[in-house]
Design a protein around this motif. Structure first.
Motif, PDB file in Angstrom:
ATOM      1  N   LEU A   1       0.785  -1.089  -0.019  1.00 22.03           N
ATOM      2  CA  LEU A   1       0.005   0.111   0.068  1.00 22.03           C
ATOM      3  C   LEU A   1       0.987   1.250   0.030  1.00 22.03           C
ATOM      4  O   LEU A   1       1.696   1.224   0.955  1.00 22.03           O
ATOM      5  N   ALA A   2       0.647   2.147  -0.987  1.00 25.18           N
ATOM      6  CA  ALA A   2       1.277   3.546  -0.892  1.00 25.18           C
ATOM      7  C   ALA A   2       0.313   4.732  -0.539  1.00 25.18           C
ATOM      8  O   ALA A   2      -0.931   4.587  -0.951  1.00 25.18           O
TER       9      ALA A   2
ATOM     10  N   THR B   1      -3.789  10.876   7.166  1.00 24.27           N
ATOM     11  CA  THR B   1      -3.980  11.139   8.687  1.00 24.27           C
ATOM     12  C   THR B   1      -3.922   9.903   9.394  1.00 24.27           C
ATOM     13  O   THR B   1      -4.845   9.086   9.300  1.00 24.27           O
ATOM     14  N   CYS B   2      -2.870   9.753  10.212  1.00 21.11           N
ATOM     15  CA  CYS B   2      -2.957   8.533  11.151  1.00 21.11           C
ATOM     16  C   CYS B   2      -1.755   8.773  12.194  1.00 21.11           C
ATOM     17  O   CYS B   2      -0.685   9.198  11.821  1.00 21.11           O
ATOM     18  N   CYS B   3      -2.041   8.424  13.639  1.00 19.88           N
ATOM     19  CA  CYS B   3      -1.183   8.528  14.633  1.00 19.88           C
ATOM     20  C   CYS B   3      -0.984  10.027  14.885  1.00 19.88           C
ATOM     21  O   CYS B   3       0.188  10.483  15.443  1.00 19.88           O
ATOM     22  N   TYR B   4      -1.930  10.920  14.709  1.00 19.13           N
ATOM     23  CA  TYR B   4      -1.884  12.191  15.240  1.00 19.13           C
ATOM     24  C   TYR B   4      -0.940  13.103  14.217  1.00 19.13           C
ATOM     25  O   TYR B   4      -0.186  14.030  14.691  1.00 19.13           O
ATOM     26  N   ALA B   5      -0.604  12.381  12.840  1.00 20.05           N
ATOM     27  CA  ALA B   5       0.250  13.257  12.124  1.00 20.05           C
ATOM     28  C   ALA B   5      -0.181  12.860  10.596  1.00 20.05           C
ATOM     29  O   ALA B   5      -1.121  12.339  10.318  1.00 20.05           O
ATOM     30  N   ARG B   6       0.266  13.914   9.760  1.00 16.55           N
ATOM     31  CA  ARG B   6       0.012  14.068   8.318  1.00 16.55           C
ATOM     32  C   ARG B   6       1.203  13.368   7.686  1.00 16.55           C
ATOM     33  O   ARG B   6       2.518  13.656   7.835  1.00 16.55           O
ATOM     34  N   SER B   7       1.096  12.229   6.793  1.00 17.19           N
ATOM     35  CA  SER B   7       2.289  11.738   6.135  1.00 17.19           C
ATOM     36  C   SER B   7       2.111  11.030   4.637  1.00 17.19           C
ATOM     37  O   SER B   7       0.816  10.932   4.636  1.00 17.19           O
ATOM     38  N   ASP B   8       3.244  10.715   4.267  1.00 15.98           N
ATOM     39  CA  ASP B   8       3.059  10.090   2.927  1.00 15.98           C
ATOM     40  C   ASP B   8       3.766   8.517   3.393  1.00 15.98           C
ATOM     41  O   ASP B   8       4.747   8.775   4.266  1.00 15.98           O
ATOM     42  N   LYS B   9       3.426   7.405   3.029  1.00 13.58           N
ATOM     43  CA  LYS B   9       3.691   6.306   3.622  1.00 13.58           C
ATOM     44  C   LYS B   9       3.798   5.084   2.550  1.00 13.58           C
ATOM     45  O   LYS B   9       3.094   5.106   1.411  1.00 13.58           O
ATOM     46  N   PHE B  10       4.713   4.196   2.753  1.00 20.02           N
ATOM     47  CA  PHE B  10       4.526   2.891   2.101  1.00 20.02           C
ATOM     48  C   PHE B  10       4.357   1.804   3.142  1.00 20.02           C
ATOM     49  O   PHE B  10       5.071   1.905   4.047  1.00 20.02           O
ATOM     50  N   TRP B  11       3.433   0.841   2.947  1.00 25.53           N
ATOM     51  CA  TRP B  11       3.340  -0.057   3.849  1.00 25.53           C
ATOM     52  C   TRP B  11       3.865  -1.543   3.089  1.00 25.53           C
ATOM     53  O   TRP B  11       3.624  -1.817   1.816  1.00 25.53           O
TER      54      TRP B  11
END
Length: 172
Positions: free
Chosen positions: A93-94, A99-109
């Motif tokens: 997943l990209a 919004t997750c864990c009280y933060a705004r982020s870009d992620k790769f799972w």
């Protein structure tokens, strides 16, 4: 500053049964209070060792390591980690602007061969909620893709922009 000058941080997120007892324990262990403290979440951003260590209440009755990760120092460093995960055919997943864990982020799972979930992310802002604003969050929530999605390495990774960790987005 180049990507090699950016200091990345190792990340560990654990689900705990008793948040207050764990906050007290880890505050003593690390010698500092959490940098972020919420009713269901705490995070230490340590310099020695350089780690982002987070705990949350998680799913009822569930405790232990939720996932491991790499916190990238900037978007370019995250792209480099993403390229390495792509080369390993591991991205499940990209996420962009999540919004997750009280933060705004870009992620790769991703998931390693043993089934350990990994989150590579670059945080670019704080959020006032654990999940996306207005998300109705079920009691069995977990950031990242559902387990069947991660374990199917032949499947094409999902890409999602914004509104992470809400039932409508398929995250939870």
């Amino acid at each position: 500053m180049t990507t090699t000058d950016i200091l990345n941080r190792f990340h560990v997120h654990m689900h705990v049964a008793d948040l207050d007892a764990n906050i007290a324990f880890y505050t003593q262990l690390f010698g500092v209070p959490p940098a972020v403290l919420k009713p269901d979440y705490a995070k230490w951003l340590l310099e020695d060792p350089r780690v982002n260590f987070a705990i949350s209440t998680g799913k009822a009755g569930e405790s232990g390591i939720a996932h491991l990760g790499l916190q990238a120092g900037d978007a370019q460093a995250l792209s480099a980690v993403g390229a390495r995960l792509q080369a390993a055919d591991s991205i499940a997943l990209a996420e962009s602007g999540t919004t997750c864990c009280y933060a705004r982020s870009d992620k790769f799972w991703a998931e390693d061969p043993q089934g350990v979930r990994w989150e590579a992310f670059h945080t670019h802002g704080e959020a006032t909620s654990y999940y996306a604003p207005g998300a109705e969050v079920p009691t069995d929530t977990c950031c990242g893709p559902a387990a069947p999605e991660i374990t199917d390495s032949a499947a094409k990774p999902r890409v999602r922009s914004g509104n992470a960790c809400s039932p409508a987005s398929g995250c939870c």
